[in-house]
Design a protein around this motif. Structure first.
Motif, PDB file in Angstrom:
ATOM      1  N   ALA A 217       0.873  -1.161  -0.018  1.00 48.87           N
ATOM      2  CA  ALA A 217      -0.057  -0.155   0.050  1.00 48.87           C
ATOM      3  C   ALA A 217       0.868   1.228   0.031  1.00 48.87           C
ATOM      4  O   ALA A 217       1.711   1.380   1.040  1.00 48.87           O
ATOM      5  CB  ALA A 217      -0.724   0.097   1.075  1.00 48.87           C
ATOM      6  N   THR A 218       0.553   2.097  -0.801  1.00 50.73           N
ATOM      7  CA  THR A 218       1.503   3.218  -1.084  1.00 50.73           C
ATOM      8  C   THR A 218       0.662   4.638  -0.785  1.00 50.73           C
ATOM      9  O   THR A 218      -0.434   4.660  -1.393  1.00 50.73           O
ATOM     10  CB  THR A 218       2.096   3.248  -2.585  1.00 50.73           C
ATOM     11  N   LEU A 219       1.277   5.422   0.052  1.00 51.44           N
ATOM     12  CA  LEU A 219       0.632   6.775   0.298  1.00 51.44           C
ATOM     13  C   LEU A 219       1.142   7.682  -0.696  1.00 51.44           C
ATOM     14  O   LEU A 219       2.514   7.867  -0.918  1.00 51.44           O
ATOM     15  CB  LEU A 219       1.086   7.306   1.616  1.00 51.44           C
ATOM     16  N   CYS A 220       0.284   8.233  -1.649  1.00 52.95           N
ATOM     17  CA  CYS A 220       0.688   9.291  -2.628  1.00 52.95           C
ATOM     18  C   CYS A 220       0.153  10.452  -2.427  1.00 52.95           C
ATOM     19  O   CYS A 220      -1.010  10.704  -1.816  1.00 52.95           O
ATOM     20  CB  CYS A 220       0.315   8.567  -3.867  1.00 52.95           C
ATOM     21  N   SER A 221       0.865  11.402  -3.072  1.00 55.35           N
ATOM     22  CA  SER A 221       0.586  12.976  -3.326  1.00 55.35           C
ATOM     23  C   SER A 221       0.131  13.239  -4.770  1.00 55.35           C
ATOM     24  O   SER A 221       0.815  12.776  -5.693  1.00 55.35           O
ATOM     25  CB  SER A 221       1.757  14.018  -2.920  1.00 55.35           C
ATOM     26  N   GLU A 222      -0.998  13.744  -4.933  1.00 52.82           N
ATOM     27  CA  GLU A 222      -1.434  14.126  -6.390  1.00 52.82           C
ATOM     28  C   GLU A 222      -0.447  14.936  -7.002  1.00 52.82           C
ATOM     29  O   GLU A 222      -0.152  14.832  -8.308  1.00 52.82           O
ATOM     30  CB  GLU A 222      -2.757  14.759  -6.368  1.00 52.82           C
ATOM     31  N   LYS A 223       0.300  15.828  -6.290  1.00 54.93           N
ATOM     32  CA  LYS A 223       1.362  16.686  -7.066  1.00 54.93           C
ATOM     33  C   LYS A 223       2.606  16.095  -6.801  1.00 54.93           C
ATOM     34  O   LYS A 223       3.482  16.120  -7.858  1.00 54.93           O
ATOM     35  CB  LYS A 223       1.167  17.869  -6.249  1.00 54.93           C
ATOM     36  N   TYR A 224       2.989  15.519  -5.837  1.00 51.42           N
ATOM     37  CA  TYR A 224       4.454  14.945  -5.856  1.00 51.42           C
ATOM     38  C   TYR A 224       4.789  13.343  -5.813  1.00 51.42           C
ATOM     39  O   TYR A 224       5.822  13.195  -6.267  1.00 51.42           O
ATOM     40  CB  TYR A 224       4.960  15.304  -4.387  1.00 51.42           C
ATOM     41  N   GLY A 225       3.614  12.673  -6.220  1.00 53.78           N
ATOM     42  CA  GLY A 225       3.808  11.200  -6.206  1.00 53.78           C
ATOM     43  C   GLY A 225       3.941  10.574  -5.164  1.00 53.78           C
ATOM     44  O   GLY A 225       3.575  11.211  -4.178  1.00 53.78           O
ATOM     45  N   PRO A 226       4.351   9.327  -5.208  1.00 54.93           N
ATOM     46  CA  PRO A 226       4.435   8.294  -4.176  1.00 54.93           C
ATOM     47  C   PRO A 226       5.283   9.043  -2.941  1.00 54.93           C
ATOM     48  O   PRO A 226       6.417   9.650  -3.088  1.00 54.93           O
ATOM     49  CB  PRO A 226       5.169   7.068  -4.526  1.00 54.93           C
ATOM     50  N   VAL A 227       4.773   9.007  -1.748  1.00 52.98           N
ATOM     51  CA  VAL A 227       5.517   9.302  -0.497  1.00 52.98           C
ATOM     52  C   VAL A 227       6.385   8.297   0.179  1.00 52.98           C
ATOM     53  O   VAL A 227       7.413   8.355   0.546  1.00 52.98           O
ATOM     54  CB  VAL A 227       4.467   9.988   0.508  1.00 52.98           C
ATOM     55  N   LEU A 228       5.424   7.072   0.399  1.00 52.75           N
ATOM     56  CA  LEU A 228       5.865   6.045   1.161  1.00 52.75           C
ATOM     57  C   LEU A 228       5.166   4.885   0.911  1.00 52.75           C
ATOM     58  O   LEU A 228       3.878   4.990   0.548  1.00 52.75           O
ATOM     59  CB  LEU A 228       5.964   6.223   2.828  1.00 52.75           C
ATOM     60  N   SER A 229       5.603   3.640   1.234  1.00 55.60           N
ATOM     61  CA  SER A 229       4.793   2.466   1.008  1.00 55.60           C
ATOM     62  C   SER A 229       5.153   1.311   2.268  1.00 55.60           C
ATOM     63  O   SER A 229       6.193   1.581   2.838  1.00 55.60           O
ATOM     64  CB  SER A 229       5.101   1.704  -0.380  1.00 55.60           C
ATOM     65  N   VAL A 230       4.071   0.558   2.360  1.00 57.70           N
ATOM     66  CA  VAL A 230       4.116  -0.374   3.577  1.00 57.70           C
ATOM     67  C   VAL A 230       4.023  -1.722   2.601  1.00 57.70           C
ATOM     68  O   VAL A 230       2.889  -2.061   1.848  1.00 57.70           O
ATOM     69  CB  VAL A 230       3.086  -0.175   4.571  1.00 57.70           C
ATOM     70  N   GLU A 231       4.956  -2.653   2.627  1.00 57.14           N
ATOM     71  CA  GLU A 231       4.895  -4.066   1.887  1.00 57.14           C
ATOM     72  C   GLU A 231       4.566  -4.851   3.013  1.00 57.14           C
ATOM     73  O   GLU A 231       5.407  -4.775   4.041  1.00 57.14           O
ATOM     74  CB  GLU A 231       6.175  -4.345   1.231  1.00 57.14           C
ATOM     75  N   TYR A 232       3.701  -5.789   2.798  1.00 56.55           N
ATOM     76  CA  TYR A 232       3.274  -6.900   3.782  1.00 56.55           C
ATOM     77  C   TYR A 232       2.956  -8.181   3.286  1.00 56.55           C
ATOM     78  O   TYR A 232       1.943  -8.734   3.525  1.00 56.55           O
ATOM     79  CB  TYR A 232       1.957  -6.221   4.453  1.00 56.55           C
ATOM     80  N   ASP A 233       3.957  -8.686   2.824  1.00 60.02           N
ATOM     81  CA  ASP A 233       3.869 -10.111   2.212  1.00 60.02           C
ATOM     82  C   ASP A 233       3.424 -11.033   3.275  1.00 60.02           C
ATOM     83  O   ASP A 233       2.661 -12.204   2.921  1.00 60.02           O
ATOM     84  CB  ASP A 233       5.258 -10.494   1.749  1.00 60.02           C
ATOM     85  N   ASP A 234       3.957 -11.063   4.317  1.00 61.58           N
ATOM     86  CA  ASP A 234       3.540 -12.044   5.421  1.00 61.58           C
ATOM     87  C   ASP A 234       2.006 -11.933   6.269  1.00 61.58           C
ATOM     88  O   ASP A 234       1.977 -12.628   7.041  1.00 61.58           O
ATOM     89  CB  ASP A 234       4.773 -12.216   6.534  1.00 61.58           C
ATOM     90  N   TYR A 235       1.484 -10.841   5.572  1.00 64.75           N
ATOM     91  CA  TYR A 235       0.247 -10.572   6.637  1.00 64.75           C
ATOM     92  C   TYR A 235      -1.088 -10.733   5.576  1.00 64.75           C
ATOM     93  O   TYR A 235      -0.961 -10.336   4.318  1.00 64.75           O
ATOM     94  CB  TYR A 235       0.555  -8.853   7.011  1.00 64.75           C
TER      95      TYR A 235
END
Length: 292
Positions: A217-235
């Motif tokens: 899941a990636t938190l994105c800004s409409e203007k600046y693009g991706p801010v951070l992501s959380v990867e959770y393969d084990d969940y």
């Protein structure tokens, strides 16, 4: 007490009481990505969830013919018995072991560890549970990190969205008035794999997703693009939540979920519960990746 780890890209801090992540900062820009636990809004940054995720029906469960009471999200959150067992410049591990206080709420013997490690622009969080009991033990684990939103001073909350990176329907489990899983679902988006953030997005509590194709899941800004992501393969589950009108959003990997409204309270049958044999160890990890 706060413990700090760092590498050339990031500096992270963790509160020793409850092993709660409280800061991730860019070494280059000084930007703080983690919600700073404003007590007037929500006084946490990233609670650690064990041995339950969410709440119990009537605040209790049964095991072996006895009833036990436990607060929402379990016994690690704000627990002063949690202590550091290993630390280097870029990593740290915390531990909680069975004691009289834990046994009064959770009738199993265990060793719980959570480790934080920085690698490049990522914080990798690894949780392990060892069964120290003479019988099988039962538990859930989860994470609850809250991220500042907006990140950029020239933007508002509604300029951001969560992107799961897959073109799939987002069908959320819903909670009833007692914060128990209602057995009903609602469609958050159709086919886009995207949640547009507004101050009313969470007016009916958390969004909770089971078995999404997406593992990020990636938190994105409409203007600046991706801010951070959380990867959770084990969940298995992912929760998205914020207090209404608050300037943060939580991206929460879970192995477990709140009680169902119609549960009989039997802990061994709880939805999402993990069963671990005597002497066994269970582990899972997720990562927070800083992108911009």
């Amino acid at each position: 007490m706060k413990c700090t780890i760092e590498n050339r890209n990031l500096k992270a801090s963790i509160v020793s009481e409850g092993a709660e992540l409280c800061s991730i900062k860019s070494q280059a820009t000084g930007i703080e990505y983690v919600w700073q636990a404003d007590p007037l809004v929500w006084g946490s940054s990233a609670p650690v969830l064990f041995p339950i995720v969410g709440g119990l029906k009537n605040g209790s469960f049964t095991y072996g013919g006895k009833q036990y009471s436990m607060p929402r999200h379990g016994i690690v959150r704000r627990n002063a018995d949690v202590h550091v067992v290993e630390q280097e410049s870029d990593r740290i591990t915390f531990e909680l072991q069975t004691n009289e206080r834990s046994l009064a709420q959770y009738p199993f013997k265990f060793t719980y560890k959570i480790g934080y490690r920085l690698k490049d622009n990522s914080l990798i969080v690894t949780t392990s549970v060892r069964n120290d009991d003479d019988n099988d033990i039962f538990f859930s684990i989860g994470a609850h990190p809250a991220f500042n939103c907006p990140i950029h001073a020239d933007q508002s909350y509604s300029d951001y969205y969560i992107d799961f990176g897959t073109k799939e329907d987002l069908l959320s489990e819903t909670l009833n008035a007692d914060a128990l899983v209602s057995g009903k679902t609602r469609t958050v988006s159709q086919g886009s794999g995207r949640i547009n953030l507004t101050y009313s997005t969470f007016e009916h509590d958390a969004l909770m997703f089971k078995n999404l194709k997406s593992r990020k899941a990636t938190l994105c800004s409409e203007k600046y693009g991706p801010v951070l992501s959380v990867e959770y393969d084990d969940y298995k589950y992912i929760g998205i939540w914020a207090k209404p009108n608050a300037d943060f959003v939580c991206i929460e990997p879970w192995l477990g979920i709140a009680d169902s409204y119609n549960t009989d309270g039997d802990f061994t049958k709880k939805d999402g519960i993990i069963r671990l044999e005597k002497g066994g160890t269970f582990s899972a990890k997720y990562s927070i990746n800083i992108l911009g």
